[in-house]
Write a protein that holds these residues in place. Structure first.
Motif, PDB file in Angstrom:
ATOM      1  N   GLU A 176       0.807  -1.230   0.000  1.00 27.42           N
ATOM      2  CA  GLU A 176       0.000   0.000   0.000  1.00 27.42           C
ATOM      3  C   GLU A 176       0.838   1.277   0.000  1.00 27.42           C
ATOM      4  OE1 GLU A 176      -4.611   0.247   1.294  1.00 27.42           O
ATOM      5  OE2 GLU A 176      -3.178   0.118   2.928  1.00 27.42           O
ATOM      6  N   PRO A 177       1.948   1.352   0.734  1.00 31.80           N
ATOM      7  CA  PRO A 177       2.740   2.587   0.666  1.00 31.80           C
ATOM      8  C   PRO A 177       3.251   2.911  -0.737  1.00 31.80           C
ATOM      9  CG  PRO A 177       3.365   1.302   2.598  1.00 31.80           C
ATOM     10  CD  PRO A 177       2.456   0.430   1.771  1.00 31.80           C
ATOM     11  N   TYR A 178       3.430   1.900  -1.580  1.00 34.31           N
ATOM     12  CA  TYR A 178       3.826   2.138  -2.968  1.00 34.31           C
ATOM     13  C   TYR A 178       2.659   2.715  -3.778  1.00 34.31           C
ATOM     14  CZ  TYR A 178       8.086  -0.719  -2.380  1.00 34.31           C
ATOM     15  OH  TYR A 178       9.308  -1.226  -1.980  1.00 34.31           O
ATOM     16  N   LEU A 179       1.428   2.260  -3.461  1.00 36.06           N
ATOM     17  CA  LEU A 179       0.250   2.630  -4.243  1.00 36.06           C
ATOM     18  C   LEU A 179      -0.369   3.966  -3.830  1.00 36.06           C
ATOM     19  CD1 LEU A 179      -1.481  -0.887  -4.225  1.00 36.06           C
ATOM     20  CD2 LEU A 179      -0.462   0.212  -6.226  1.00 36.06           C
ATOM     21  N   LEU A 180      -0.370   4.251  -2.531  1.00 34.50           N
ATOM     22  CA  LEU A 180      -1.153   5.375  -2.020  1.00 34.50           C
ATOM     23  C   LEU A 180      -0.776   6.727  -2.629  1.00 34.50           C
ATOM     24  CD1 LEU A 180      -1.570   4.411   1.750  1.00 34.50           C
ATOM     25  CD2 LEU A 180      -3.273   4.286  -0.092  1.00 34.50           C
ATOM     26  N   PRO A 181       0.497   7.018  -2.922  1.00 37.95           N
ATOM     27  CA  PRO A 181       0.791   8.339  -3.508  1.00 37.95           C
ATOM     28  C   PRO A 181       0.094   8.604  -4.841  1.00 37.95           C
ATOM     29  CG  PRO A 181       2.804   7.319  -2.675  1.00 37.95           C
ATOM     30  CD  PRO A 181       1.731   6.266  -2.632  1.00 37.95           C
ATOM     31  N   HIS A 182      -0.385   7.560  -5.500  1.00 35.04           N
ATOM     32  CA  HIS A 182      -1.021   7.719  -6.812  1.00 35.04           C
ATOM     33  C   HIS A 182      -2.536   7.976  -6.710  1.00 35.04           C
ATOM     34  CE1 HIS A 182       2.612   6.413  -9.026  1.00 35.04           C
ATOM     35  NE2 HIS A 182       2.829   5.712  -7.937  1.00 35.04           N
ATOM     36  N   GLY A 183      -3.078   7.884  -5.500  1.00 36.61           N
ATOM     37  CA  GLY A 183      -4.486   8.239  -5.302  1.00 36.61           C
ATOM     38  C   GLY A 183      -5.460   7.421  -6.125  1.00 36.61           C
ATOM     39  N   LEU A 184      -5.233   6.118  -6.237  1.00 40.51           N
ATOM     40  CA  LEU A 184      -6.094   5.297  -7.094  1.00 40.51           C
ATOM     41  C   LEU A 184      -7.520   5.191  -6.572  1.00 40.51           C
ATOM     42  CD1 LEU A 184      -3.701   2.379  -8.124  1.00 40.51           C
ATOM     43  CD2 LEU A 184      -4.105   4.584  -9.245  1.00 40.51           C
ATOM     44  N   ARG A 185      -7.710   5.321  -5.272  1.00 36.56           N
ATOM     45  CA  ARG A 185      -9.075   5.259  -4.741  1.00 36.56           C
ATOM     46  C   ARG A 185      -9.920   6.421  -5.249  1.00 36.56           C
ATOM     47  NH1 ARG A 185      -6.863   3.283   0.554  1.00 36.56           N
ATOM     48  NH2 ARG A 185      -7.505   1.098   0.707  1.00 36.56           N
TER      49      ARG A 185
END
Length: 428
Positions: A176-185
């Motif tokens: 998740e720390p890799y994904l969260l900066p991209h704001g996919l939610r």
């Protein structure tokens, strides 16, 4: 109501068990693994009915009442955002006489109404109304059967098993720390395609795990370095120029990651845990921004709050059925779902900033062109492989060193089959 065990039949003849037992490490699987209906049934029971399966993105269900459907082998599922905004998953089967409750890929609903006899369910799965039932009818006994569901950084997974793999929360916490900066939610779906490949689902996954065949992807290789999977020791001389460009690009992009505080280190645990995964940020060639002919961003609005598009790509692979490329300007998700022993659905979804406007901030053709071409090329290769492994002359061949991730996938897969075949308690 707690999630209920998927009612897959107990499978695995003596013949399949013997094939699993004699699998030779470092070699491709025997033909029946890709062609035999017994193995297909075993795959559904041992893998798709027990693992966390990637099926959707949060952006497909942004608001309460939004819903979508997905089939995993024989299991028809529906996903819905309930009235409180929580994600729910259920078997897409009416509790009256078993009719398919909802059809279609998506939409919005107040309640879930069966089109057969109008049994009506709330978005939390509870039965609201059942016409013409007697006065003593107990609605509380006939809610929809739930399925485990979890969103990880905007990626939605379901698990049909009563007890999902215990290591998934740990894996989620690491990726998740890799994904969260991209704001996919908070992203929106720009496009989605469904491609039926004429091959076994494992061939689709194996094909994705190596770049030994990447000469067949001219559009992709404009920006994706063909050195994927190689090391200094086994790098062919013809790839040395690309390798040198990659080293220079990585030095630059790693400095950017450090400055922005973006995690980028490789984590690779593909076959030594139940939820196998691999994640890494890596450089792209040319402008280094996106999968386009010149490497420049395909969308002017960047994902999340990222200040620059020159971020290469975040590559994530999760066993058994998914891979992802997350860039500064957009993200692409890939979900592999079995349809038959020799047919597989590849669902590809492109995500952009929620306020990005089609025709203003991005052109769908440019956004989709590289992976649309690459998917079609891979589909032809998978069909070619399926025809070959189905023939009497096929026998397992050795993997090249650069195909180590294919070996890791097969090793992980065989471990799942062995676990299923040696399970002490009967499968419901």
């Amino acid at each position: 109501m707690t999630p209920q065990e998927a009612t897959a039949p107990r499978t695995g003849s003596t013949r399949t068990a013997e094939a699993v037992a004699r699998r030779a490490a470092g070699h491709s699987l025997e033909g029946p693994f890709y062609t035999d209906p017994d193995f297909y049934d075993l795959d559904l029971a041992a893998v798709f009915a027990r693992q966390w399966i990637f099926v959707a993105v949060d952006a497909e269900l942004p608001e309460p009442g939004d819903r979508t459907t997905v089939d995993i082998g024989p299991y028809a599922l529906l996903l819905v955002r309930d009235d409180q905004g929580d994600l729910r998953a259920f078997h897409n089967v009416c509790r009256h006489r078993g009719a398919r409750l909802l059809d279609g890929d998506g939409g919005t609903t107040g309640n879930l109404v069966c089109g057969y006899h109008k049994w009506t369910y709330r978005t939390d799965g509870s039965l609201l109304h059942a016409p013409s039932q007697p006065d003593d009818f107990d609605r509380g006994r006939y809610g929809l059967k739930p399925v485990h569901v979890r969103s990880v950084g905007g990626l939605v997974f379901v698990c049909l098993a009563a007890q999902p793999p215990a290591d998934f929360p740990e894996v989620a916490a690491r990726i998740e720390p890799y994904l969260l900066p991209h704001g996919l939610r908070r992203a929106k779906v720009a496009a989605r395609t469904d491609l039926v490949e004429e091959g076994n689902w494992k061939l689709v996954m194996e094909n994705n795990r190596e770049c030994y065949h990447c000469d067949g992807h001219p559009e992709l290789l404009r920006t994706f370095f063909p050195t994927y999977g190689y090391t200094e020791e086994n790098l062919p001389a013809r790839l040395r120029p690309a390798h040198e460009r990659r080293l220079r690009a990585e030095a630059e992009v790693h400095a950017t990651y450090e400055r922005l505080g973006l995690p980028y280190e490789l984590i690779e645990e593909l076959d030594d845990r139940v939820t196998g995964f691999r994640i890494q940020r890596a450089a792209l060639d040319l402008a280094g921004e996106s999968f386009t002919p010149d490497g420049r961003a395909a969308c002017r609005r960047l994902l999340g709050d990222l200040p620059t598009p020159r971020l290469g790509h975040l590559a994530l692979h999760l066993q058994p059925n998914s891979w992802f490329h997350v860039l500064g300007d957009h993200a692409i998700t890939f979900s592999v779902l079995p349809l038959a022993p020799d047919r597989t659905l590849l669902r590809t979804t492109w995500l952009v900033h929620p306020q990005a406007e089609e025709g203003v901030d991005y052109d769908p053709g440019t956004l989709m062109s590289v992976w649309t071409a690459t998917n079609a090329q891979d589909a032809r290769l998978v069909a070619r492989a399926q025809r070959g492994v189905a023939g009497p002359a096929y026998e397992p061949g050795p993997y090249a060193p650069s195909e180590y991730q294919v070996e890791a996938f097969c090793s992980w897969y065989i471990a799942r089959l062995r676990s299923e075949l040696h399970r002490e308690e009967p499968h419901p």
